[in-house]
Scaffold this motif. Sequence first.
Motif, PDB file in Angstrom:
ATOM      1  N   ALA A 152       0.982  -1.161   0.057  1.00  0.00           N
ATOM      2  CA  ALA A 152      -0.273  -0.058   0.216  1.00  0.00           C
ATOM      3  C   ALA A 152       1.087   1.397  -0.116  1.00  0.00           C
ATOM      4  O   ALA A 152       2.180   1.225   0.378  1.00  0.00           O
ATOM      5  CB  ALA A 152      -0.855   0.110   1.170  1.00  0.00           C
TER       6      ALA A 152
ATOM      7  N   THR B  69     -11.739  -5.528   1.671  1.00  0.00           N
ATOM      8  CA  THR B  69     -12.066  -4.241   1.938  1.00  0.00           C
ATOM      9  C   THR B  69     -11.113  -3.831   3.160  1.00  0.00           C
ATOM     10  O   THR B  69     -10.020  -3.911   2.947  1.00  0.00           O
ATOM     11  CB  THR B  69     -13.568  -4.020   2.521  1.00  0.00           C
ATOM     12  OG1 THR B  69     -13.785  -5.467   3.374  1.00  0.00           O
ATOM     13  CG2 THR B  69     -14.573  -4.289   1.434  1.00  0.00           C
TER      14      THR B  69
ATOM     15  N   TYR C 197      -2.228   3.445  -5.439  1.00  0.00           N
ATOM     16  CA  TYR C 197      -2.374   2.061  -5.137  1.00  0.00           C
ATOM     17  C   TYR C 197      -3.771   1.729  -5.842  1.00  0.00           C
ATOM     18  O   TYR C 197      -3.925   0.513  -6.363  1.00  0.00           O
ATOM     19  CB  TYR C 197      -2.625   2.082  -3.712  1.00  0.00           C
ATOM     20  CG  TYR C 197      -3.503   0.756  -3.222  1.00  0.00           C
ATOM     21  CD1 TYR C 197      -2.654  -0.261  -2.544  1.00  0.00           C
ATOM     22  CD2 TYR C 197      -4.733   0.876  -2.748  1.00  0.00           C
ATOM     23  CE1 TYR C 197      -3.179  -1.510  -2.149  1.00  0.00           C
ATOM     24  CE2 TYR C 197      -5.329  -0.395  -2.216  1.00  0.00           C
ATOM     25  CZ  TYR C 197      -4.271  -1.677  -1.886  1.00  0.00           C
ATOM     26  OH  TYR C 197      -4.904  -2.642  -1.367  1.00  0.00           O
TER      27      TYR C 197
ATOM     28  N   ASN D 150       2.416  -4.524  -7.462  1.00  0.00           N
ATOM     29  CA  ASN D 150       0.999  -4.588  -7.198  1.00  0.00           C
ATOM     30  C   ASN D 150       0.594  -5.098  -8.799  1.00  0.00           C
ATOM     31  O   ASN D 150      -0.560  -5.713  -9.012  1.00  0.00           O
ATOM     32  CB  ASN D 150       0.292  -3.317  -6.897  1.00  0.00           C
ATOM     33  CG  ASN D 150       0.531  -3.135  -5.392  1.00  0.00           C
ATOM     34  OD1 ASN D 150       1.024  -3.858  -4.741  1.00  0.00           O
ATOM     35  ND2 ASN D 150      -0.383  -2.180  -4.814  1.00  0.00           N
TER      36      ASN D 150
ATOM     37  N   CYS E  71     -11.209  -8.803  -4.062  1.00  0.00           N
ATOM     38  CA  CYS E  71     -11.246  -7.348  -3.884  1.00  0.00           C
ATOM     39  C   CYS E  71     -11.396  -7.274  -2.154  1.00  0.00           C
ATOM     40  O   CYS E  71     -12.772  -7.036  -1.867  1.00  0.00           O
ATOM     41  CB  CYS E  71     -12.585  -6.641  -4.685  1.00  0.00           C
ATOM     42  SG  CYS E  71     -11.924  -6.695  -6.283  1.00  0.00           S
TER      43      CYS E  71
ATOM     44  N   LYS F  34      -4.636  -1.291  -8.778  1.00  0.00           N
ATOM     45  CA  LYS F  34      -5.891  -2.252  -8.243  1.00  0.00           C
ATOM     46  C   LYS F  34      -7.018  -2.254  -9.288  1.00  0.00           C
ATOM     47  O   LYS F  34      -7.677  -3.240  -9.518  1.00  0.00           O
ATOM     48  CB  LYS F  34      -6.514  -2.008  -6.907  1.00  0.00           C
ATOM     49  CG  LYS F  34      -5.649  -2.086  -5.789  1.00  0.00           C
ATOM     50  CD  LYS F  34      -4.843  -3.602  -5.780  1.00  0.00           C
ATOM     51  CE  LYS F  34      -3.706  -3.868  -4.541  1.00  0.00           C
ATOM     52  NZ  LYS F  34      -3.342  -5.216  -4.743  1.00  0.00           N
TER      53      LYS F  34
ATOM     54  N   THR G  84      -5.153 -10.720  -6.681  1.00  0.00           N
ATOM     55  CA  THR G  84      -5.648  -9.844  -5.793  1.00  0.00           C
ATOM     56  C   THR G  84      -5.677  -8.468  -5.823  1.00  0.00           C
ATOM     57  O   THR G  84      -4.526  -7.909  -6.290  1.00  0.00           O
ATOM     58  CB  THR G  84      -4.831 -10.035  -4.307  1.00  0.00           C
ATOM     59  OG1 THR G  84      -5.119 -11.252  -3.705  1.00  0.00           O
ATOM     60  CG2 THR G  84      -5.172  -9.273  -3.172  1.00  0.00           C
ATOM     61  N   SER G  85      -6.815  -7.870  -5.891  1.00  0.00           N
ATOM     62  CA  SER G  85      -6.946  -6.836  -5.976  1.00  0.00           C
ATOM     63  C   SER G  85      -7.448  -5.636  -4.932  1.00  0.00           C
ATOM     64  O   SER G  85      -6.859  -6.020  -3.795  1.00  0.00           O
ATOM     65  CB  SER G  85      -8.187  -6.137  -7.217  1.00  0.00           C
ATOM     66  OG  SER G  85      -7.999  -4.918  -7.374  1.00  0.00           O
ATOM     67  N   SER G  86      -8.526  -4.966  -4.774  1.00  0.00           N
ATOM     68  CA  SER G  86      -9.087  -4.321  -3.635  1.00  0.00           C
ATOM     69  C   SER G  86     -10.243  -3.821  -3.972  1.00  0.00           C
ATOM     70  O   SER G  86     -10.583  -3.489  -5.058  1.00  0.00           O
ATOM     71  CB  SER G  86      -7.887  -3.284  -3.298  1.00  0.00           C
ATOM     72  OG  SER G  86      -8.374  -2.271  -2.144  1.00  0.00           O
TER      73      SER G  86
ATOM     74  N   CYS H 299     -15.846 -10.140  -3.496  1.00  0.00           N
ATOM     75  CA  CYS H 299     -15.948  -8.925  -2.792  1.00  0.00           C
ATOM     76  C   CYS H 299     -16.739  -9.116  -1.613  1.00  0.00           C
ATOM     77  O   CYS H 299     -17.925  -9.800  -1.960  1.00  0.00           O
ATOM     78  CB  CYS H 299     -15.847  -7.696  -3.437  1.00  0.00           C
ATOM     79  SG  CYS H 299     -15.854  -6.307  -2.520  1.00  0.00           S
TER      80      CYS H 299
END
Length: 269
Positions: free
Chosen positions: A90, A182, A151, A110, A180, A155, A136-138, A233
């Motif tokens: 991050a 949280t 960041y 990333n 994704c 993502k 892995t995203s976010s 998510c």
Amino acid sequence: MRKIAVVTGGVSGIGKAICQELIARHIFVIIADIQDHEGRVLEAELNKDIANVKFVHLNVTDYKNVTSVIHDVFEEFHRIDYLFNNAGIAMYGEMGEMTIEDWKEIMAINLWGVIYGTQIGYPLMKKQGFGHIVNTSSAAGLGPSPFSTAYATTKHAVIGLTTSLHYEAEEFGIKVSTLCPTFVDTPIFDNAKAIHMDKSIITKQLKQQKMISPQRIAKMAIEGVHQNKPIICPMPMRKTLDVVFTIFPFLHKALMRMVCKVSRNARLT
């Protein structure tokens, strides 16, 4: 025959929880991470009763290293059932105060780390005729994230890559999903790079949110994988984002302006 999974960034946080969840489902896991000492300790811990994992050194920014690791796994086990491109960092800061070196650092891990893993693992899965890639995203990839612009950029890109390949790969028997998360209680907040900002203030604000445990997000991840979801998510957050962004755009604007205000209070003078 026991299934094989490769998990990058598997020594801590979400990656570690995913490894543990996979083991609980009798899947042999290759823990791939840059943290050698911690990786060896985890390997010994998880192999206490039966061989469940193998640790390998992996720097996801090094294309040759990623190629070597994934090909070595394929040659040793003759299959890769799951490839979790999970490693990530991050970074906080106003874009105007970031350098190109900052951008290169976060993009290398990333985004390029995910591209390398996917680009190398995908042909092997085509060869075997099956497999599942999980990138892995976010939740930051599903909408704007002021003061985490770099960041969020990585993502968003991971979601674009993954959801596009999800349909492209169907013909070859390969499944592709993006995770994704949280607000998950992991070291990523403490280890984040803060550019001209007081990270302690940001971390304090973030940890006031309702945190999800890594174990819970790992269970959600594996359940979403089994359902072959393009985007995995936590549903309350996904529905909230859809409602706020689409139906109540004025709330969305107010929220983003509040984030900017709070973040600027954390700037170093």
